[in-house]
Design an enzyme around this catalytic site. Sequence first.
Site: not given
Length: 179
Positions: A25, A28, A30-32, A142
């Site tokens: 993401c 690195n 939050c999402r990934s 995001d």
Amino acid sequence: MTGQDLDNKHGAKAETVRHRLLFACLGNICRSPMAEGIFRRVAEEEGLAHLFDLDSAGMGDWHKGQAPDHRAQKAALARGVDISGQSARKVELEDFEEFDLILAMDGSNIADLEDIAPHGARHKIRRFLDFAPHVPEQDVPDPYYGGEAGFDHALDLIEAAAKGLFSELTQKDGGPSQS
Ligand code: 4NP
């Protein structure tokens, strides 16, 4: 294919083909990291975690060495997934060699990854939500600048894609059927 057959929890045979997956993401944090943690849990629940090398990385190094955002940690933990041990890093050129698939959270990540991908490695870049064809979204939004609900929504999408990706990879290996 290499290695011996192992029984998974379904009693089905799965070849010990290892899959090296990098979740990517922007930051690195939050999402990934959530995607890495959720995918690991999916694989653990199926008794096949040993088939996967998992990591995550971001397009920038603003948060290098940091643990995931506390909101991401809290939202993942609410679903039984502890991501507190992860540490942020930037996507490196070597990642295109060391991983089989690089799973991008959104279209902007895909464009950034394509910009730096070595010749012949572009095919490793995949849109994560392509593995959740039943969800209408293409991008995991995001959640960094929003509230906690954004993390929950991201996790809903991530869970769907993680299950789809796991299913696709293990079925290809002769793993569990998803009937
Ligand atoms: P992520 O969210 O890409 O899901 O980790 C972000 C985290 C931090 C920033 C941007 C996105 N940032 O600009 O610092």
